[in-house]
Design a protein around this motif. Structure first.
Motif, PDB file in Angstrom:
ATOM      1  N   LEU A 112      11.003 -21.984  41.430  1.00 23.92           N
ATOM      2  CA  LEU A 112      10.029 -20.917  41.700  1.00 23.92           C
ATOM      3  C   LEU A 112       8.635 -21.533  41.844  1.00 23.92           C
ATOM      4  O   LEU A 112       8.304 -22.507  41.172  1.00 23.92           O
ATOM      5  CB  LEU A 112      10.014 -19.897  40.557  1.00 23.92           C
TER       6      LEU A 112
ATOM      7  N   ALA B 158      14.600 -12.052  34.183  1.00 27.85           N
ATOM      8  CA  ALA B 158      15.210 -13.167  33.437  1.00 27.85           C
ATOM      9  C   ALA B 158      14.132 -13.918  32.656  1.00 27.85           C
ATOM     10  O   ALA B 158      14.321 -14.265  31.481  1.00 27.85           O
ATOM     11  CB  ALA B 158      15.926 -14.105  34.402  1.00 27.85           C
ATOM     12  N   MET B 159      12.987 -14.149  33.284  1.00 24.74           N
ATOM     13  CA  MET B 159      11.918 -14.886  32.585  1.00 24.74           C
ATOM     14  C   MET B 159      11.348 -14.055  31.437  1.00 24.74           C
ATOM     15  O   MET B 159      11.004 -14.604  30.380  1.00 24.74           O
ATOM     16  CB  MET B 159      10.823 -15.293  33.575  1.00 24.74           C
TER      17      MET B 159
ATOM     18  N   ASP C 280       4.952 -12.706  36.217  1.00 22.60           N
ATOM     19  CA  ASP C 280       5.339 -13.523  37.375  1.00 22.60           C
ATOM     20  C   ASP C 280       4.553 -14.837  37.366  1.00 22.60           C
ATOM     21  O   ASP C 280       3.748 -15.059  38.279  1.00 22.60           O
ATOM     22  CB  ASP C 280       5.063 -12.706  38.645  1.00 22.60           C
ATOM     23  N   PRO C 281       4.745 -15.730  36.418  1.00 22.32           N
ATOM     24  CA  PRO C 281       5.697 -15.678  35.299  1.00 22.32           C
ATOM     25  C   PRO C 281       5.036 -15.174  34.011  1.00 22.32           C
ATOM     26  O   PRO C 281       3.810 -15.130  33.926  1.00 22.32           O
ATOM     27  CB  PRO C 281       6.063 -17.162  35.123  1.00 22.32           C
TER      28      PRO C 281
ATOM     29  N   GLU D 152      15.026 -10.041  39.784  1.00 25.95           N
ATOM     30  CA  GLU D 152      15.982 -10.748  38.891  1.00 25.95           C
ATOM     31  C   GLU D 152      15.280 -11.917  38.189  1.00 25.95           C
ATOM     32  O   GLU D 152      15.529 -12.182  37.015  1.00 25.95           O
ATOM     33  CB  GLU D 152      17.180 -11.269  39.687  1.00 25.95           C
ATOM     34  N   HIS D 153      14.390 -12.610  38.891  1.00 24.47           N
ATOM     35  CA  HIS D 153      13.711 -13.748  38.268  1.00 24.47           C
ATOM     36  C   HIS D 153      12.701 -13.276  37.219  1.00 24.47           C
ATOM     37  O   HIS D 153      12.608 -13.839  36.125  1.00 24.47           O
ATOM     38  CB  HIS D 153      12.975 -14.584  39.326  1.00 24.47           C
ATOM     39  N   ARG D 154      11.920 -12.262  37.552  1.00 26.59           N
ATOM     40  CA  ARG D 154      10.906 -11.796  36.598  1.00 26.59           C
ATOM     41  C   ARG D 154      11.565 -11.226  35.343  1.00 26.59           C
ATOM     42  O   ARG D 154      11.091 -11.440  34.220  1.00 26.59           O
ATOM     43  CB  ARG D 154       9.975 -10.776  37.262  1.00 26.59           C
TER      44      ARG D 154
ATOM     45  N   HIS E 185      15.196 -22.827  39.170  1.00 27.47           N
ATOM     46  CA  HIS E 185      15.241 -21.938  40.350  1.00 27.47           C
ATOM     47  C   HIS E 185      14.170 -22.280  41.380  1.00 27.47           C
ATOM     48  O   HIS E 185      13.999 -21.550  42.352  1.00 27.47           O
ATOM     49  CB  HIS E 185      15.126 -20.482  39.894  1.00 27.47           C
TER      50      HIS E 185
ATOM     51  N   TYR F  20      13.462 -22.431  33.394  1.00 26.68           N
ATOM     52  CA  TYR F  20      13.968 -21.478  34.391  1.00 26.68           C
ATOM     53  C   TYR F  20      13.241 -21.675  35.722  1.00 26.68           C
ATOM     54  O   TYR F  20      13.862 -21.709  36.785  1.00 26.68           O
ATOM     55  CB  TYR F  20      13.776 -20.040  33.882  1.00 26.68           C
ATOM     56  N   ILE F  21      11.924 -21.846  35.651  1.00 33.10           N
ATOM     57  CA  ILE F  21      11.126 -22.040  36.872  1.00 33.10           C
ATOM     58  C   ILE F  21      11.602 -23.300  37.592  1.00 33.10           C
ATOM     59  O   ILE F  21      11.775 -23.319  38.817  1.00 33.10           O
ATOM     60  CB  ILE F  21       9.619 -22.139  36.521  1.00 33.10           C
TER      61      ILE F  21
ATOM     62  N   SER G  54       7.496 -11.955  42.829  1.00 27.11           N
ATOM     63  CA  SER G  54       8.772 -12.675  42.880  1.00 27.11           C
ATOM     64  C   SER G  54       9.913 -11.682  42.651  1.00 27.11           C
ATOM     65  O   SER G  54       9.704 -10.588  42.121  1.00 27.11           O
ATOM     66  CB  SER G  54       8.826 -13.755  41.801  1.00 27.11           C
TER      67      SER G  54
END
Ligand code: ATP
Length: 205
Positions: A201, A52-53, A7-8, A48-50, A199, A195-196, A45
């Motif tokens: 983040l 995807a990253m 994350d990330p 879905e974001h974690r 979105h 990506y960050i 977070s």
């Protein structure tokens, strides 16, 4: 297995994964984003974001499998449950648990840590300011040693330089406005930085 909040995911995670595959000669490296991390106080977070990253960061590496099982599991994520499942799916294989030294210093607080030692060899990557006690490296000797003559090595250390980056530092740099997603591109794999940014983040609210 190499678990984390991711994350990330950052460059040290990537270097660690690469070193583990190469130095241990792994057939597969399961990258396992944690679900509800029992030992992390803050809210993570969105899943879905974690996920995807993690895909963007690790998927290009040889032998890597992005393993979603802890994200799908209800309740706290315990490493022993994951190791038992991996062992059941792959009978006879030697499991390795890849962790940073900051995690290893608190290892005796982990749920069923003695059972973890019976199932997996622990492979540690050094982390600045965290030095496991000398005796800790021989933990598994007790677990595997009975009746086997020579006790197996408990814990291995991965050979890679200390990397001062952390996900906390990246989130803080962004939340304080000290760095943008473009500027953290030297700390995370480039697709992760994009990506960050896309979105929004970790940005200041
Ligand atoms: P946070 O700062 O949010 O706690 P983190 O940077 O420690 O995150 P995690 O996703 O919690 O990242 O870490 C996953 C695994 O990677 C853990 O075993 C952790 O010890 C290890 N790890 C993370 N960063 C490093 C690093 N710079 N050097 C060595 N190991 C690391």
């Amino acid at each position: 297995m190499f678990g984390g909040a991711f994350d990330p995911p950052h460059n040290a995670h990537l270097a660690l994964a690469q070193a583990a595959v190469q130095q241990l000669g792994l057939d597969a490296l399961h990258i396992i984003p944690t679900g509800q991390a029992w030992h992390k106080a803050r809210a993570l977070s969105a899943t879905e974001h974690r996920l995807a990253m993690a895909r963007l960061a690790f998927e290009g590496l040889p032998k890597v499998v992005i393993d979603e099982r802890e994200l799908e599991r209800a309740g706290p994520s315990f490493t022993i449950d994951t190791l038992e499942a991996l062992q059941a799916e792959n009978p006879g294989v030697q499991l390795y648990l890849i962790i940073g030294a900051d995690q290893f210093v608190a290892f005796r607080q982990w749920h069923r840590w003695q059972d973890i030692l019976k199932l997996a060899i622990i492979c540690i990557a050094g982390r600045a300011n965290f030095t496991p006690a000398e005796g800790d490296f021989y933990l598994q000797g007790q677990a595997h040693g009975k009746g086997e003559g020579k006790a197996k090595q408990a814990v291995l250390t991965l050979d890679l330089p200390l990397m001062p980056v952390s996900a906390t530092q990246i989130r803080q740099l962004m939340a304080s406005g000290a760095m943008t997603a473009v500027e953290i591109a030297h700390l995370v794999p480039e697709p992760v930085a994009r990506y960050i940014s896309r979105h929004r983040l970790y940005s200041p609210r």
